[in-house]
Write a protein that holds these residues in place. Structure first.
Motif, PDB file in Angstrom:
ATOM      1  N   ALA A   1     -10.199  -3.069  -0.663  1.00 45.45           N
ATOM      2  CA  ALA A   1      -8.886  -3.321  -1.285  1.00 45.45           C
ATOM      3  C   ALA A   1      -7.993  -2.620  -0.456  1.00 45.45           C
ATOM      4  CB  ALA A   1      -8.706  -2.915  -2.735  1.00 45.45           C
ATOM      5  N   GLN A   2      -6.531  -3.179  -0.244  1.00 44.36           N
ATOM      6  CA  GLN A   2      -5.694  -2.442   0.526  1.00 44.36           C
ATOM      7  C   GLN A   2      -5.033  -1.310  -0.557  1.00 44.36           C
ATOM      8  OE1 GLN A   2      -2.282  -4.781   1.954  1.00 44.36           O
ATOM      9  NE2 GLN A   2      -3.389  -6.516   2.194  1.00 44.36           N
ATOM     10  N   ASP A   3      -4.878  -0.183   0.263  1.00 42.47           N
ATOM     11  CA  ASP A   3      -4.138   0.930  -0.430  1.00 42.47           C
ATOM     12  C   ASP A   3      -2.777   1.362  -0.061  1.00 42.47           C
ATOM     13  OD1 ASP A   3      -3.676   3.582  -1.669  1.00 42.47           O
ATOM     14  OD2 ASP A   3      -5.173   4.633  -0.273  1.00 42.47           O
ATOM     15  N   TRP A   4      -2.136   1.060  -0.934  1.00 41.78           N
ATOM     16  CA  TRP A   4      -0.431   1.247  -0.690  1.00 41.78           C
ATOM     17  C   TRP A   4      -0.111   2.639  -1.273  1.00 41.78           C
ATOM     18  CZ3 TRP A   4       2.392  -4.110  -1.699  1.00 41.78           C
ATOM     19  CH2 TRP A   4       1.696  -5.143  -0.857  1.00 41.78           C
ATOM     20  N   SER A   5      -1.072   3.472  -1.693  1.00 46.20           N
ATOM     21  CA  SER A   5      -0.417   4.380  -2.298  1.00 46.20           C
ATOM     22  C   SER A   5       0.249   5.647  -1.618  1.00 46.20           C
ATOM     23  CB  SER A   5      -1.806   5.459  -3.076  1.00 46.20           C
ATOM     24  OG  SER A   5      -2.631   5.813  -1.933  1.00 46.20           O
ATOM     25  N   GLN A   6       0.040   5.433  -0.194  1.00 48.86           N
ATOM     26  CA  GLN A   6       0.829   6.312   0.522  1.00 48.86           C
ATOM     27  C   GLN A   6       2.191   5.703   1.277  1.00 48.86           C
ATOM     28  OE1 GLN A   6      -0.438   9.583   0.837  1.00 48.86           O
ATOM     29  NE2 GLN A   6      -1.861   8.719  -0.537  1.00 48.86           N
ATOM     30  N   VAL A   7       2.519   4.572   0.789  1.00 52.36           N
ATOM     31  CA  VAL A   7       3.546   3.772   1.264  1.00 52.36           C
ATOM     32  C   VAL A   7       4.902   4.431   0.569  1.00 52.36           C
ATOM     33  CG1 VAL A   7       4.750   1.604   1.593  1.00 52.36           C
ATOM     34  CG2 VAL A   7       2.394   1.685   1.836  1.00 52.36           C
ATOM     35  N   PRO A   8       5.880   4.622   1.156  1.00 46.16           N
ATOM     36  CA  PRO A   8       7.054   5.064   0.280  1.00 46.16           C
ATOM     37  C   PRO A   8       7.609   4.312  -0.594  1.00 46.16           C
ATOM     38  CG  PRO A   8       7.238   5.819   2.468  1.00 46.16           C
ATOM     39  CD  PRO A   8       6.199   4.973   2.428  1.00 46.16           C
ATOM     40  N   GLY A   9       8.069   4.598  -1.674  1.00 46.05           N
ATOM     41  CA  GLY A   9       8.567   3.582  -2.822  1.00 46.05           C
ATOM     42  C   GLY A   9       9.439   2.526  -2.462  1.00 46.05           C
ATOM     43  N   ALA A  10      10.287   3.056  -1.433  1.00 43.58           N
ATOM     44  CA  ALA A  10      11.327   2.041  -1.024  1.00 43.58           C
ATOM     45  C   ALA A  10      10.712   0.823  -0.069  1.00 43.58           C
ATOM     46  CB  ALA A  10      12.684   2.509  -0.265  1.00 43.58           C
ATOM     47  N   GLU A  11       9.628   1.194   0.580  1.00 47.20           N
ATOM     48  CA  GLU A  11       9.291   0.315   1.613  1.00 47.20           C
ATOM     49  C   GLU A  11       7.969  -0.522   1.211  1.00 47.20           C
ATOM     50  OE1 GLU A  11       7.949   2.775   4.874  1.00 47.20           O
ATOM     51  OE2 GLU A  11       9.809   3.792   4.975  1.00 47.20           O
ATOM     52  N   LEU A  12       7.861  -0.406  -0.253  1.00 50.17           N
ATOM     53  CA  LEU A  12       6.754  -1.360  -0.855  1.00 50.17           C
ATOM     54  C   LEU A  12       7.091  -2.681  -0.837  1.00 50.17           C
ATOM     55  CD1 LEU A  12       5.790   1.052  -4.020  1.00 50.17           C
ATOM     56  CD2 LEU A  12       4.216   0.381  -1.927  1.00 50.17           C
ATOM     57  N   ILE A  13       8.160  -3.042  -1.066  1.00 54.21           N
ATOM     58  CA  ILE A  13       9.087  -4.507  -0.953  1.00 54.21           C
ATOM     59  C   ILE A  13       8.521  -5.233   0.439  1.00 54.21           C
ATOM     60  CG2 ILE A  13      11.121  -3.855  -0.349  1.00 54.21           C
ATOM     61  CD1 ILE A  13      12.024  -6.036  -2.377  1.00 54.21           C
ATOM     62  N   TYR A  14       8.730  -4.376   1.481  1.00 56.87           N
ATOM     63  CA  TYR A  14       8.268  -5.150   2.800  1.00 56.87           C
ATOM     64  C   TYR A  14       6.880  -5.492   2.729  1.00 56.87           C
ATOM     65  CZ  TYR A  14      13.004  -3.689   3.760  1.00 56.87           C
ATOM     66  OH  TYR A  14      14.308  -3.339   3.775  1.00 56.87           O
ATOM     67  N   ARG A  15       6.013  -4.700   2.233  1.00 60.16           N
ATOM     68  CA  ARG A  15       4.632  -5.064   2.281  1.00 60.16           C
ATOM     69  C   ARG A  15       4.359  -6.219   1.344  1.00 60.16           C
ATOM     70  NH1 ARG A  15       0.608  -1.189   3.735  1.00 60.16           N
ATOM     71  NH2 ARG A  15       1.672   0.220   4.981  1.00 60.16           N
ATOM     72  N   TRP A  16       4.934  -6.132   0.014  1.00 61.76           N
ATOM     73  CA  TRP A  16       4.839  -7.270  -0.806  1.00 61.76           C
ATOM     74  C   TRP A  16       5.385  -8.695  -0.522  1.00 61.76           C
ATOM     75  CZ3 TRP A  16       8.536  -9.866  -3.706  1.00 61.76           C
ATOM     76  CH2 TRP A  16       8.286 -10.427  -4.886  1.00 61.76           C
ATOM     77  N   ALA A  17       6.522  -8.633   0.238  1.00 62.60           N
ATOM     78  CA  ALA A  17       7.243  -9.695   0.762  1.00 62.60           C
ATOM     79  C   ALA A  17       6.405 -10.561   1.883  1.00 62.60           C
ATOM     80  CB  ALA A  17       8.648  -9.273   1.249  1.00 62.60           C
ATOM     81  N   GLU A  18       5.581  -9.653   2.601  1.00 62.45           N
ATOM     82  CA  GLU A  18       4.822 -10.255   3.470  1.00 62.45           C
ATOM     83  C   GLU A  18       3.554 -11.262   2.892  1.00 62.45           C
ATOM     84  OE1 GLU A  18       3.807  -7.614   6.618  1.00 62.45           O
ATOM     85  OE2 GLU A  18       2.341  -8.803   7.375  1.00 62.45           O
ATOM     86  N   TYR A  19       3.127 -10.746   1.803  1.00 56.83           N
ATOM     87  CA  TYR A  19       1.877 -11.625   1.386  1.00 56.83           C
ATOM     88  C   TYR A  19       2.352 -12.477   0.353  1.00 56.83           C
ATOM     89  CZ  TYR A  19       0.631  -8.939  -3.179  1.00 56.83           C
ATOM     90  OH  TYR A  19       0.513  -8.833  -4.315  1.00 56.83           O
ATOM     91  N   ARG A  20       3.452 -11.985  -0.760  1.00 56.55           N
ATOM     92  CA  ARG A  20       3.896 -12.723  -1.748  1.00 56.55           C
ATOM     93  C   ARG A  20       4.812 -13.854  -1.350  1.00 56.55           C
ATOM     94  NH1 ARG A  20       3.359 -15.014  -5.831  1.00 56.55           N
ATOM     95  NH2 ARG A  20       4.043 -14.283  -7.764  1.00 56.55           N
TER      96      ARG A  20
END
Ligand SMILES: [Zn+2]
Length: 155
Positions: free
Chosen positions: A24-43
């Protein structure tokens, strides 16, 4: 997450379900404001680079609680996104602008309690409703509207 918590970037933009045979991907270290960029890529199948600059002289955008979610609306393209109030930077994966300061209340907990006390965020959502912000890991589907707040007109 408690059932009465206000949804924010950290609880909304979650990693995709792990593929068979892969960790599973671990996003726990991704800064909160940058999470949307990870999410937008797959979602949203939208690869947008995380901004490295800040829009010069921007006064900032206000975060608000809307239907139990922390939201801010882009003043360049009018897209609304769920934001992180603990990492107060606003980036837009619609118009791909640089960071804009996010204006958050001094007492975030008090704002959340006030919204919850008003009862305005206590809506019930069907678990399969695609607009349900608390829905556990929906299947990626490019047909699903990208905007978490369709009331805001898109360009
Ligand atoms: Zn925008």
């Amino acid at each position: 997450m408690p059932a009465d918590a206000i949804v924010q970037a950290e609880t909304y933009y979650l990693p995709p379900p792990p593929r068979r045979g892969q960790p599973a991907q671990d996003w726990s270290q991704v800064p909160g404001a940058e999470l949307i960029y990870r999410w937008a890529e797959y979602r949203l199948s939208r690869r947008v680079p995380v901004p490295t600059e800040t829009v010069p002289d921007h006064p900032g955008l206000y975060a608000r609680i809307d239907d139990g979610r922390w939201l801010a609306e882009c003043d360049a393209c009018r897209a609304a996104w769920i934001v992180s109030v603990r990492d107060p930077r606003f980036g837009c994966v619609e118009c791909k602008r640089d960071w804009v300061p996010l204006i958050v209340p001094e007492d975030i907990g008090a704002a959340e309690q006030a919204a919850l006390a008003l009862g305005v965020s206590r809506f019930w959502w069907h678990p399969d409703d695609p607009r349900n912000p608390n829905r556990p890991e929906p299947e990626p589907d490019p047909e699903v509207p990208a905007d978490p707040d369709p009331e805001v007109p898109q360009p």
